[in-house]
Each structure stands twice: as C-alpha cells, then as structure tokens.
Design a protein around this motif. Sequence first.
Motif, PDB file in Angstrom:
ATOM      1  N   ILE A  73       0.870  -1.175   0.000  1.00 27.94           N
ATOM      2  CA  ILE A  73       0.000   0.000   0.000  1.00 27.94           C
ATOM      3  C   ILE A  73       0.910   1.229   0.000  1.00 27.94           C
ATOM      4  N   THR A  74       0.767   2.055  -1.011  1.00 29.33           N
ATOM      5  CA  THR A  74       1.645   3.214  -1.184  1.00 29.33           C
ATOM      6  C   THR A  74       0.859   4.509  -1.007  1.00 29.33           C
ATOM      7  N   GLY A  75       1.510   5.592  -1.317  1.00 32.21           N
ATOM      8  CA  GLY A  75       0.845   6.887  -1.250  1.00 32.21           C
ATOM      9  C   GLY A  75      -0.288   7.035  -2.246  1.00 32.21           C
ATOM     10  N   GLY A 103      -8.807 -15.854   9.591  1.00 35.20           N
ATOM     11  CA  GLY A 103      -8.815 -15.401  10.978  1.00 35.20           C
ATOM     12  C   GLY A 103      -8.652 -13.901  11.090  1.00 35.20           C
ATOM     13  N   LYS A 104      -7.768 -13.328  10.291  1.00 34.73           N
ATOM     14  CA  LYS A 104      -7.563 -11.880  10.318  1.00 34.73           C
ATOM     15  C   LYS A 104      -8.815 -11.133   9.863  1.00 34.73           C
ATOM     16  N   LEU A 105      -9.433 -11.615   8.805  1.00 37.19           N
ATOM     17  CA  LEU A 105     -10.663 -10.971   8.323  1.00 37.19           C
ATOM     18  C   LEU A 105     -11.751 -10.998   9.388  1.00 37.19           C
ATOM     19  N   ALA A 106     -11.880 -12.145  10.079  1.00 37.94           N
ATOM     20  CA  ALA A 106     -12.950 -12.308  11.070  1.00 37.94           C
ATOM     21  C   ALA A 106     -12.741 -11.414  12.290  1.00 37.94           C
ATOM     22  N   HIS A 107     -11.490 -11.014  12.554  1.00 35.06           N
ATOM     23  CA  HIS A 107     -11.207 -10.241  13.762  1.00 35.06           C
ATOM     24  C   HIS A 107     -10.688  -8.838  13.453  1.00 35.06           C
ATOM     25  N   GLY A 108     -10.840  -8.408  12.210  1.00 27.46           N
ATOM     26  CA  GLY A 108     -10.495  -7.037  11.863  1.00 27.46           C
ATOM     27  C   GLY A 108      -9.022  -6.728  11.921  1.00 27.46           C
ATOM     28  N   ILE A 109      -8.176  -7.745  11.768  1.00 29.03           N
ATOM     29  CA  ILE A 109      -6.735  -7.527  11.774  1.00 29.03           C
ATOM     30  C   ILE A 109      -6.294  -7.129  10.370  1.00 29.03           C
ATOM     31  N   ASP A 110      -5.527  -6.050  10.303  1.00 29.66           N
ATOM     32  CA  ASP A 110      -5.151  -5.470   9.012  1.00 29.66           C
ATOM     33  C   ASP A 110      -3.638  -5.302   8.982  1.00 29.66           C
ATOM     34  N   ASP A 111      -2.929  -6.315   8.456  1.00 28.38           N
ATOM     35  CA  ASP A 111      -1.473  -6.217   8.441  1.00 28.38           C
ATOM     36  C   ASP A 111      -0.846  -6.719   7.143  1.00 28.38           C
ATOM     37  N   THR A 112      -1.662  -6.893   6.090  1.00 25.53           N
ATOM     38  CA  THR A 112      -1.147  -7.239   4.766  1.00 25.53           C
ATOM     39  C   THR A 112      -1.896  -6.409   3.737  1.00 25.53           C
ATOM     40  N   SER A 113      -1.385  -6.402   2.520  1.00 24.55           N
ATOM     41  CA  SER A 113      -2.071  -5.660   1.458  1.00 24.55           C
ATOM     42  C   SER A 113      -3.488  -6.192   1.246  1.00 24.55           C
ATOM     43  N   THR A 115      -5.490  -7.851   3.449  1.00 23.37           N
ATOM     44  CA  THR A 115      -6.402  -7.524   4.557  1.00 23.37           C
ATOM     45  C   THR A 115      -6.737  -6.033   4.574  1.00 23.37           C
ATOM     46  N   THR A 116      -5.815  -5.190   4.105  1.00 22.50           N
ATOM     47  CA  THR A 116      -6.124  -3.759   4.001  1.00 22.50           C
ATOM     48  C   THR A 116      -7.230  -3.527   2.976  1.00 22.50           C
ATOM     49  N   PHE A 117      -7.151  -4.202   1.854  1.00 22.80           N
ATOM     50  CA  PHE A 117      -8.227  -4.119   0.863  1.00 22.80           C
ATOM     51  C   PHE A 117      -9.541  -4.623   1.458  1.00 22.80           C
ATOM     52  N   ALA A 118      -9.471  -5.720   2.221  1.00 25.17           N
ATOM     53  CA  ALA A 118     -10.686  -6.286   2.804  1.00 25.17           C
ATOM     54  C   ALA A 118     -11.302  -5.348   3.834  1.00 25.17           C
ATOM     55  N   THR A 119     -10.474  -4.770   4.687  1.00 23.88           N
ATOM     56  CA  THR A 119     -10.975  -3.824   5.683  1.00 23.88           C
ATOM     57  C   THR A 119     -11.709  -2.673   5.009  1.00 23.88           C
TER      58      THR A 119
END
Length: 396
Positions: A73-75, A103-113, A115-119
């Motif tokens: 994720i860039t500027g 697991g990350k999606l289900a718990h709102g964890i955002d630490d990859t490109s 999961t950021t898109f998913a959030t």
Amino acid sequence: MISRITRSSKSLEGKTIVLGITGSIAAVRCVELARELGRHGADVHAVMTHAAMGIIHPEAMRYATGKRVITEITGDVEHVEFCGINGRAHLLLIAPCTANTIGKLAHGIDDTSVTTFATTAFGSGVPVMVVPAMHESMYDHPIVAENIKKLRELGVEFIMPVMEEGAAKIAGEDEIVLRVERILGGKTLSGKRILITGGATAEAIDPIRILTNRASGRTGIELALEAFRKGADVTLVHRGRTGIRGIREFNIQSAQEMTDTVLEELSKGYELLISAAAISDFTLTSSRSKIKSDKEITLTLRPAPKLIKEARLRYPELRIIGFKAETGVTADELIKRGRESMESAGLDMVVANDVSSGGMGTEGNDVYIIDEGVKRVSGTKHEIAIALMDKIEEIF
C-alpha cells in the motif's frame, strides 16, 4: 469440480474485480483464474501478500492481468481507489485464502495488502468473496469454522474447498467464475425456485440395452447455469451428473423416473418448471435377462407418461415452459404447432425447433421462443439459454 461446459462470454464485461492472493500453494492457480475472469470480460487487478510472492512471482500475475500488481500500500492509497466508497471495484475476490487470512478478516486484523483491501471493502460495502485453501486438518479446526461462520454472517460469500488427498483444495476456475457471475449478475431471479429437466431418458430393453434418443442434455445444463447466474434456486433433473455445487441434481433414467421425481420435487414449492428434456414417448417391459442376439425379436412399445400433462393437472398454478421438437416442417407450421401445444397444456411459453436441421446432440440450435409473440434465436445453446432466461425475467 465443474467440467468446462460453456465457452467464455462477456458476462463480466464492465466489472472490475480485485483478486487478493494469499500464501497458499494454490496461488499457482491464480494465473489461469485471472485469465479466465478476463476471458469473461472482467477487468482484473491482483493484490498479493508477501507470503503469496514467495509462491508465485508478481510478474506472473502482471502477465495474467495486464496490470501492475499491488504488493504494497503506497501513497496512491490503492485500497481506497478500488475498495473505498465509490471505488472502482465491484468485487474483492480473495483466492486462495489461507486459514491465517480468514482469521484476520474475522477479527479485523489489518497487516497485509490483502487484509487492508478487505478492511476497506467491509467499510464501504464492496462485496467480498473468499475461496479457502489449506490442509484438511487446518480446515477442520473449530476456530477456523467459527471464523467462516462469523464472516458469512457479515455477508461474505464463500466458495468452499474441494476435499481431496488430505487437503481442502481451492475450487476450480469454472466454479469460481460461475459464482462470481452470480454475485455480480444482479440476481434478477433471486428468490425464485426453478426446476429444469434436460437430456434424453432411457427405457430399459434388457439389463444391457436401452431405448433412447439423440438429445445430449446440453440445453438443460445451460439453462440451469444461466438461472443460477441470475440468482435462482435451481434444481436439474436429467440422466447426467455435472457436479455443479449450488445446483441440486437428480439423476434419473426412465420417463417414469423423471415424471415421478419432478412431481415429487414440485410438491416442495417451485415457481417455474422448464421441461427441456427429450422424454421418451414410449416405454416397454424390460427383459430380466439379456436378450439373445441370434434371432429377430419384436418389441412391444406402450405410451410413456406425459410429464407436462401430469404436472399441469397436479399443480394448476405452476408456470411451465415446454419444448416442442418437430421434423421437416416450415417455420410457420412449427410456430403453429408450438402455439397449439402451449394452449392445450396451459403453458406460459414454448421453445420450438425443427430437429431435422440440427439441435439434438449439437453445439448450437435455431429455435423460436413463443409466448404472446415469437422470437427467433440462432446460436449456441449457451446463447439460447441466455435469451430464454431474459424472457423468463419478464414473466415474474
């Protein structure tokens, strides 16, 4: 797994799909998946986690999509451009999706490109579809099952894995494309229960031989697929077996079996019966042992049950579409006979064709769709199914 039974189309034209790729070995399948989505008209953009890049190189996905692959994720705030409010994406498809990412999606964890898109997609209402792939023991973990349940309750659609060789393998490309078509197709037949018959029936002469016809069953399958794409709850009754998950199938042999199965199933509540099967007009009493082939025999045929007649008597309010096959008649005569069938059986629509010039067992057909008016459709059976389903939308 679905065998490839339809050609690529433009069913996803105008749709932008973000393909999120996570660190499963199934990531190697994403080149073909992206290309298959593109063959159906989709504009595909790949987003990869660092773990995914250890399995498949981003340049492979750049080749498959023709677009720059998003790995960070860039500027440019790529996640907002695609999955933000009024963003470009119509769907975030995460395939393959690991147990870790679920697991990350289900718990709102955002630490990859990804999961950021998913959030971002969750926050802006962009549909999210997840295609899991992992070892079977991981898939059977109760917490993974709980996470999948939680995400489903949040509106995430899942294409469940194929269980083989101790692994929960990613679903096939054709199944994924079909489900994407369904979620992006407007669901114009959502909530409608449609029962479709297809193909030939087979009347047993003895334990080895049968009396049947040339119908391939392709029309029934294409109709079932198109109804599914439009969001209907679909049941297909035929001699074949497609294995299309999401479509209920009954495998039958004889005209009597088809009639009994359809009548029983209709008792569960359907809005429409499409009788596309080439049901045998005649049946016979089967020999219990193989008939010897060293002498001439005579077979005594008797009329087989008439499905449409029985369905109309038992379910007078049911909408029914019939198919009328004739040979060696003019177009005017074919349409006339189609209308006679429609009126005598109280049908909502009839699809008529002259099979002496093709149609049975062939890729394409030339048919007349008859209701208040007449529409001629020539093309593949896939194209004919699209035209008929468009007409069906009008009657609901």
